[in-house]
Design an enzyme around this catalytic site. Structure first.
Site, PDB file in Angstrom:
ATOM      1  N   TYR A 189      23.127 -27.685  17.790  1.00 29.52           N
ATOM      2  CA  TYR A 189      24.216 -26.703  17.835  1.00 29.52           C
ATOM      3  C   TYR A 189      25.300 -27.078  16.815  1.00 29.52           C
ATOM      4  CZ  TYR A 189      27.882 -23.742  19.904  1.00 29.52           C
ATOM      5  OH  TYR A 189      28.858 -22.806  20.117  1.00 29.52           O
ATOM      6  N   ASP A 190      25.810 -28.316  16.914  1.00 27.98           N
ATOM      7  CA  ASP A 190      26.930 -28.730  16.063  1.00 27.98           C
ATOM      8  C   ASP A 190      26.570 -28.641  14.575  1.00 27.98           C
ATOM      9  OD1 ASP A 190      27.604 -29.490  18.615  1.00 27.98           O
ATOM     10  OD2 ASP A 190      28.101 -31.559  18.148  1.00 27.98           O
ATOM     11  N   ARG A 220      28.659 -24.260  31.773  1.00 26.94           N
ATOM     12  CA  ARG A 220      29.996 -24.485  31.217  1.00 26.94           C
ATOM     13  C   ARG A 220      30.958 -24.777  32.370  1.00 26.94           C
ATOM     14  NH1 ARG A 220      30.536 -20.331  26.140  1.00 26.94           N
ATOM     15  NH2 ARG A 220      28.865 -19.135  27.074  1.00 26.94           N
ATOM     16  N   SER A 249      32.747 -21.845  34.581  1.00 22.10           N
ATOM     17  CA  SER A 249      31.840 -21.078  35.437  1.00 22.10           C
ATOM     18  C   SER A 249      31.190 -21.991  36.476  1.00 22.10           C
ATOM     19  CB  SER A 249      30.789 -20.351  34.593  1.00 22.10           C
ATOM     20  OG  SER A 249      30.249 -21.197  33.619  1.00 22.10           O
ATOM     21  N   GLY A 297      36.481 -37.669  35.228  1.00 21.89           N
ATOM     22  CA  GLY A 297      37.137 -36.364  35.148  1.00 21.89           C
ATOM     23  C   GLY A 297      38.455 -36.423  34.391  1.00 21.89           C
ATOM     24  N   GLN A 341      38.503 -36.683  31.040  1.00 20.98           N
ATOM     25  CA  GLN A 341      38.325 -36.046  29.732  1.00 20.98           C
ATOM     26  C   GLN A 341      39.051 -34.688  29.776  1.00 20.98           C
ATOM     27  OE1 GLN A 341      36.161 -36.352  32.145  1.00 20.98           O
ATOM     28  NE2 GLN A 341      34.227 -35.324  31.827  1.00 20.98           N
ATOM     29  N   ASP A 356      29.419 -36.499  25.148  1.00 19.12           N
ATOM     30  CA  ASP A 356      30.420 -35.593  25.721  1.00 19.12           C
ATOM     31  C   ASP A 356      31.783 -35.941  25.110  1.00 19.12           C
ATOM     32  OD1 ASP A 356      30.949 -33.550  27.714  1.00 19.12           O
ATOM     33  OD2 ASP A 356      32.142 -35.076  28.751  1.00 19.12           O
ATOM     34  N   GLN A 412      38.170 -35.616  24.410  1.00 18.77           N
ATOM     35  CA  GLN A 412      39.275 -34.659  24.421  1.00 18.77           C
ATOM     36  C   GLN A 412      39.083 -33.624  23.326  1.00 18.77           C
ATOM     37  OE1 GLN A 412      42.349 -37.602  22.067  1.00 18.77           O
ATOM     38  NE2 GLN A 412      42.923 -36.927  24.072  1.00 18.77           N
ATOM     39  N   ARG A 413      39.680 -32.469  23.551  1.00 14.82           N
ATOM     40  CA  ARG A 413      39.519 -31.366  22.608  1.00 14.82           C
ATOM     41  C   ARG A 413      40.745 -30.490  22.770  1.00 14.82           C
ATOM     42  NH1 ARG A 413      34.529 -29.417  21.955  1.00 14.82           N
ATOM     43  NH2 ARG A 413      33.487 -31.041  20.860  1.00 14.82           N
TER      44      ARG A 413
HETATM   45  N1  NAD Z   1      32.462 -19.101  24.578  1.00 14.16           N
HETATM   46  C1  NAD Z   1      32.936 -20.136  23.924  1.00 14.16           C
HETATM   47  O1  NAD Z   1      33.740 -20.883  24.475  1.00 14.16           O
HETATM   48  C2  NAD Z   1      32.517 -20.412  22.509  1.00 14.16           C
HETATM   49  C3  NAD Z   1      33.072 -21.539  21.879  1.00 14.16           C
HETATM   50  C4  NAD Z   1      32.710 -21.806  20.569  1.00 14.16           C
HETATM   51  C5  NAD Z   1      31.860 -20.961  19.873  1.00 14.16           C
HETATM   52  N2  NAD Z   1      31.337 -19.876  20.503  1.00 14.16           N
HETATM   53  C6  NAD Z   1      30.413 -19.040  19.732  1.00 14.16           C
HETATM   54  O2  NAD Z   1      30.614 -17.666  19.988  1.00 14.16           O
HETATM   55  C7  NAD Z   1      29.364 -16.976  19.984  1.00 14.16           C
HETATM   56  C8  NAD Z   1      29.195 -16.209  21.286  1.00 14.16           C
HETATM   57  O3  NAD Z   1      29.216 -17.132  22.374  1.00 14.16           O
HETATM   58  P1  NAD Z   1      29.175 -16.678  23.892  1.00 14.16           P
HETATM   59  O4  NAD Z   1      30.024 -17.611  24.640  1.00 14.16           O
HETATM   60  O5  NAD Z   1      29.397 -15.236  23.979  1.00 14.16           O
HETATM   61  O6  NAD Z   1      27.653 -17.067  24.248  1.00 14.16           O
HETATM   62  P2  NAD Z   1      26.478 -16.163  24.838  1.00 14.16           P
HETATM   63  O7  NAD Z   1      25.305 -17.087  25.005  1.00 14.16           O
HETATM   64  O8  NAD Z   1      26.958 -15.409  26.015  1.00 14.16           O
HETATM   65  O9  NAD Z   1      26.214 -15.136  23.668  1.00 14.16           O
HETATM   66  C9  NAD Z   1      25.327 -15.365  22.604  1.00 14.16           C
HETATM   67  C10 NAD Z   1      24.552 -14.079  22.374  1.00 14.16           C
HETATM   68  O10 NAD Z   1      23.677 -14.268  21.248  1.00 14.16           O
HETATM   69  C11 NAD Z   1      22.386 -13.782  21.594  1.00 14.16           C
HETATM   70  N3  NAD Z   1      21.400 -14.538  20.785  1.00 14.16           N
HETATM   71  C12 NAD Z   1      21.077 -15.836  20.863  1.00 14.16           C
HETATM   72  N4  NAD Z   1      20.146 -16.138  19.964  1.00 14.16           N
HETATM   73  C13 NAD Z   1      19.870 -15.001  19.284  1.00 14.16           C
HETATM   74  C14 NAD Z   1      18.974 -14.671  18.228  1.00 14.16           C
HETATM   75  N5  NAD Z   1      18.170 -15.590  17.674  1.00 14.16           N
HETATM   76  N6  NAD Z   1      18.949 -13.382  17.789  1.00 14.16           N
HETATM   77  C15 NAD Z   1      19.747 -12.438  18.335  1.00 14.16           C
HETATM   78  N7  NAD Z   1      20.619 -12.688  19.356  1.00 14.16           N
HETATM   79  C16 NAD Z   1      20.662 -13.966  19.802  1.00 14.16           C
HETATM   80  C17 NAD Z   1      22.254 -14.053  23.079  1.00 14.16           C
HETATM   81  O11 NAD Z   1      21.258 -13.289  23.708  1.00 14.16           O
HETATM   82  C18 NAD Z   1      23.662 -13.697  23.565  1.00 14.16           C
HETATM   83  O12 NAD Z   1      23.791 -12.334  23.827  1.00 14.16           O
HETATM   84  C19 NAD Z   1      28.283 -18.020  19.741  1.00 14.16           C
HETATM   85  O13 NAD Z   1      27.938 -18.007  18.375  1.00 14.16           O
HETATM   86  C20 NAD Z   1      28.965 -19.312  20.104  1.00 14.16           C
HETATM   87  O14 NAD Z   1      28.437 -20.393  19.383  1.00 14.16           O
HETATM   88  C21 NAD Z   1      31.643 -19.584  21.810  1.00 14.16           C
END
Ligand code: NAD
Length: 308
Positions: free
Chosen positions: A143-144, A184, A187, A205, A207, A270, A273-274
């Site tokens: 991911y990162d 997360r 949730s 806890g 962090q 993990d 802090q952030r």
């Molecule tokens: N929610 C957060 O706190 C947060 C923090 C940092 C970055 N983000 C970024 O924001 C974006 C949305 O995150 P979110 O929290 O809504 O997550 P989410 O998992 O609810 O949404 C991601 C969406 O992308 C779709 N998806 C995944 N792989 C796919 C692919 N190969 N092709 C087409 N669709 C695909 C999933 O089905 C989903 O609908 C992501 O890119 C995530 O990395 C979110």
């Protein structure tokens, strides 16, 4: 405008589609439904300006659009670690496909990057100028590093091909339509408290994390896309910092019930802090979060009550 939102059926994407329609735009939502759900779009399906396409961003796509928001990528550790190779392909190939399309149709293109590009940060809070402290071979790296590579691609397309990019680094965001099983922390705690189960806190806890309510974040997206002063990267998040124990206690207080707080072993890599430094967002976008944690939690608890 006609606007493409990849990952539009997910948590953030569905709120973004809703907001864009409300602002009078046409929206094409593209998603493979890995973590997204049609249910998140229940209020939008049938709207004359809304189109939903099942497609995977790793395969090329073509639409005549004015703007692209690239959100497709699983965002929570259990989901992005489920198939790490697919996760990195989604970030990298998805970015290449969005940028190729943006170049071809001359669209402004937005990348949903993440605070994870800072890894386990040694600078606190994190300004955009910080290069990060990321383990390239750990379990979170798909991911990162995928998101870091996507940022590189965005800036190379910008420098080489003059593609009109915008990049945000999103810090923990929460709200209605988060996936209840995505692991997360917000949730997790809410669902555990509503079910009367133990609330699991990793380690002591102590962090910290900062939590931004989804409506605040989406407002930041729209402002970044609507201005020409910066292409980013811009941090968006709530600088209010809470320990996991504080979040667990507040959740328990708001939900009520009989759950106990229990401690489990810390997962690998993990971050301790952030917290975002949002000076640039304040100065350039005139943006800062408005929804206090307690209010946002209440709205999120109401949503999960309905789902469970
Ligand atoms: N929610 C957060 O706190 C947060 C923090 C940092 C970055 N983000 C970024 O924001 C974006 C949305 O995150 P979110 O929290 O809504 O997550 P989410 O998992 O609810 O949404 C991601 C969406 O992308 C779709 N998806 C995944 N792989 C796919 C692919 N190969 N092709 C087409 N669709 C695909 C999933 O089905 C989903 O609908 C992501 O890119 C995530 O990395 C979110």
């Amino acid at each position: 405008m006609r606007i493409l939102v990849t990952g539009g059926a997910g948590f953030l994407g569905s709120h973004l589609c809703e907001r864009l329609l409300k602002d009078g735009h046409e929206v094409v939502c593209l998603d493979n439904f890995f973590t997204g759900r049609k249910q998140n779009l229940a209020g939008l399906i049938g709207h004359p300006n809304f189109e939903l396409v099942r497609h995977d961003v790793i395969d090329p796509f073509k639409y005549e659009v004015d703007q692209i928001y690239n959100l497709a990528c699983p965002a929570s550790p259990p989901h992005y670690q489920y198939n790490p190779i697919k996760t990195i392909k989604t970030s990298v190939m998805g970015a290449i496909n969005c940028l190729g399309l943006a170049k071809r149709v001359d669209a402004r293109v937005f990348q949903a990057s993440t605070s994870e590009v800072y890894g386990d940060p040694q600078v606190h809070p994190q300004p955009e100028s910080y290069w990060g402290h990321v383990n390239p071979i750990g379990v979170r790296s798909c991911y990162d590093e995928g998101k870091r590579c996507a940022e590189t691609l965005f800036f190379d397309y910008h420098r080489e091909n003059k593609v009109d990019i915008r990049v945000v680094r999103i810090f923990n965001t929460y709200g209605p339509r988060m996936h209840e099983a995505d692991g997360r922390v917000v949730s997790n705690f809410i669902v555990q408290a509503l079910r009367g189960e133990d609330i699991t806190v990793y380690g002591e806890g102590l962090q910290t994390r900062s939590f931004c309510y989804v409506d605040d974040l989406i407002e930041g997206f729209i402002r970044l896309m609507g201005q020409t002063e910066t292409v980013g990267p811009v941090n968006l998040g709530n600088p209010g910092e809470f320990t996991m124990m504080q979040l667990a206690e507040l959740t328990l207080k708001l939900v009520g019930g009989k759950s106990r707080i229990v401690h489990k072993e810390l997962p690998p890599d993990d971050p301790k802090q952030r917290r975002p430094d949002i000076t640039i967002a304040k100065q350039v976008l005139g943006w800062e979060p408005k929804v206090p944690l307690e209010d946002g939690l209440q709205r999120t608890i109401a949503y999960f009550k309905g789902r469970l």
